[in-house]
Design a protein around this motif. Structure first.
Motif, PDB file in Angstrom:
ATOM      1  N   VAL A  57       0.855  -1.185   0.000  1.00  0.00           N
ATOM      2  CA  VAL A  57       0.000   0.000   0.000  1.00  0.00           C
ATOM      3  C   VAL A  57       0.886   1.228   0.000  1.00  0.00           C
ATOM      4  O   VAL A  57       1.801   1.351   0.812  1.00  0.00           O
ATOM      5  N   THR A  58       0.589   2.153  -0.925  1.00  0.00           N
ATOM      6  CA  THR A  58       1.331   3.411  -0.950  1.00  0.00           C
ATOM      7  C   THR A  58       0.474   4.485  -0.284  1.00  0.00           C
ATOM      8  O   THR A  58      -0.735   4.568  -0.536  1.00  0.00           O
ATOM      9  N   PRO A  59       1.073   5.285   0.561  1.00  0.00           N
ATOM     10  CA  PRO A  59       0.293   6.315   1.238  1.00  0.00           C
ATOM     11  C   PRO A  59      -0.160   7.399   0.250  1.00  0.00           C
ATOM     12  O   PRO A  59       0.592   7.784  -0.645  1.00  0.00           O
ATOM     13  N   THR A  60      -1.378   7.851   0.387  1.00  0.00           N
ATOM     14  CA  THR A  60      -1.880   8.906  -0.460  1.00  0.00           C
ATOM     15  C   THR A  60      -2.120  10.146   0.375  1.00  0.00           C
ATOM     16  O   THR A  60      -2.447  10.052   1.552  1.00  0.00           O
ATOM     17  N   THR A  61      -1.953  11.286  -0.255  1.00  0.00           N
ATOM     18  CA  THR A  61      -2.195  12.539   0.459  1.00  0.00           C
ATOM     19  C   THR A  61      -3.457  13.178  -0.101  1.00  0.00           C
ATOM     20  O   THR A  61      -3.702  13.168  -1.303  1.00  0.00           O
ATOM     21  N   THR A  62      -4.257  13.699   0.789  1.00  0.00           N
ATOM     22  CA  THR A  62      -5.478  14.395   0.362  1.00  0.00           C
ATOM     23  C   THR A  62      -5.301  15.874   0.638  1.00  0.00           C
ATOM     24  O   THR A  62      -4.796  16.277   1.682  1.00  0.00           O
ATOM     25  N   ARG A  63      -5.695  16.691  -0.327  1.00  0.00           N
ATOM     26  CA  ARG A  63      -5.552  18.145  -0.159  1.00  0.00           C
ATOM     27  C   ARG A  63      -6.867  18.816  -0.331  1.00  0.00           C
ATOM     28  O   ARG A  63      -7.737  18.494  -0.966  1.00  0.00           O
TER      29      ARG A  63
END
Length: 63
Positions: A57-63
Protein backbone atom coordinates in the motif's frame (compact mmCIF):
# COMPACT_ATOMS: atom_id res chain seq x y z
CA UNK A 1 -10.37 -40.23 59.40
CA UNK A 2 -11.04 -37.34 57.00
CA UNK A 3 -13.64 -37.66 54.28
CA UNK A 4 -12.61 -37.16 50.64
CA UNK A 5 -13.37 -33.75 49.17
CA UNK A 6 -14.99 -34.75 45.90
CA UNK A 7 -15.68 -31.15 44.86
CA UNK A 8 -11.96 -30.31 45.05
CA UNK A 9 -11.00 -33.41 43.08
CA UNK A 10 -13.61 -32.67 40.42
CA UNK A 11 -12.41 -29.06 40.10
CA UNK A 12 -8.81 -30.25 39.70
CA UNK A 13 -9.85 -32.66 36.95
CA UNK A 14 -11.78 -29.88 35.19
CA UNK A 15 -8.78 -27.51 35.40
CA UNK A 16 -6.44 -30.19 34.05
CA UNK A 17 -8.82 -30.89 31.17
CA UNK A 18 -9.10 -27.18 30.38
CA UNK A 19 -5.30 -26.76 30.49
CA UNK A 20 -4.81 -29.74 28.18
CA UNK A 21 -7.39 -28.38 25.73
CA UNK A 22 -5.73 -24.94 25.68
CA UNK A 23 -2.28 -26.48 25.14
CA UNK A 24 -3.61 -28.56 22.27
CA UNK A 25 -5.24 -25.53 20.66
CA UNK A 26 -2.08 -23.47 21.15
CA UNK A 27 0.08 -26.17 19.55
CA UNK A 28 -2.29 -26.36 16.58
CA UNK A 29 -2.20 -22.60 16.00
CA UNK A 30 1.56 -22.23 16.51
CA UNK A 31 3.04 -23.07 13.11
CA UNK A 32 6.77 -23.61 13.23
CA UNK A 33 8.82 -22.60 10.16
CA UNK A 34 9.99 -25.62 8.21
CA UNK A 35 7.36 -27.90 9.70
CA UNK A 36 5.26 -29.81 7.21
CA UNK A 37 1.75 -30.24 8.53
CA UNK A 38 -0.81 -32.78 7.49
CA UNK A 39 -2.05 -30.43 4.73
CA UNK A 40 1.32 -30.39 2.98
CA UNK A 41 2.78 -27.55 5.04
CA UNK A 42 1.16 -24.78 3.01
CA UNK A 43 -1.87 -22.85 4.13
CA UNK A 44 -4.28 -21.87 1.41
CA UNK A 45 -4.05 -18.27 0.29
CA UNK A 46 -0.55 -17.55 1.58
CA UNK A 47 2.53 -17.31 -0.64
CA UNK A 48 5.56 -19.50 0.01
CA UNK A 49 7.75 -16.59 1.20
CA UNK A 50 5.27 -15.67 3.94
CA UNK A 51 4.49 -12.26 2.46
CA UNK A 52 1.11 -10.75 1.76
CA UNK A 53 -0.92 -11.70 -1.30
CA UNK A 54 -1.79 -8.03 -1.81
CA UNK A 55 0.52 -5.42 -3.35
CA UNK A 56 2.15 -2.96 -0.94
CA UNK A 57 0.00 0.00 0.00
CA UNK A 58 1.33 3.41 -0.95
CA UNK A 59 0.29 6.32 1.24
CA UNK A 60 -1.88 8.91 -0.46
CA UNK A 61 -2.19 12.54 0.46
CA UNK A 62 -5.48 14.39 0.36
CA UNK A 63 -5.55 18.15 -0.16
Amino acid sequence: MATPNYSYEKRQRELAKKRKKEDKLRSKTAVKPGDAGSDGGQETGTPADGGSTYPPVTPTTTR
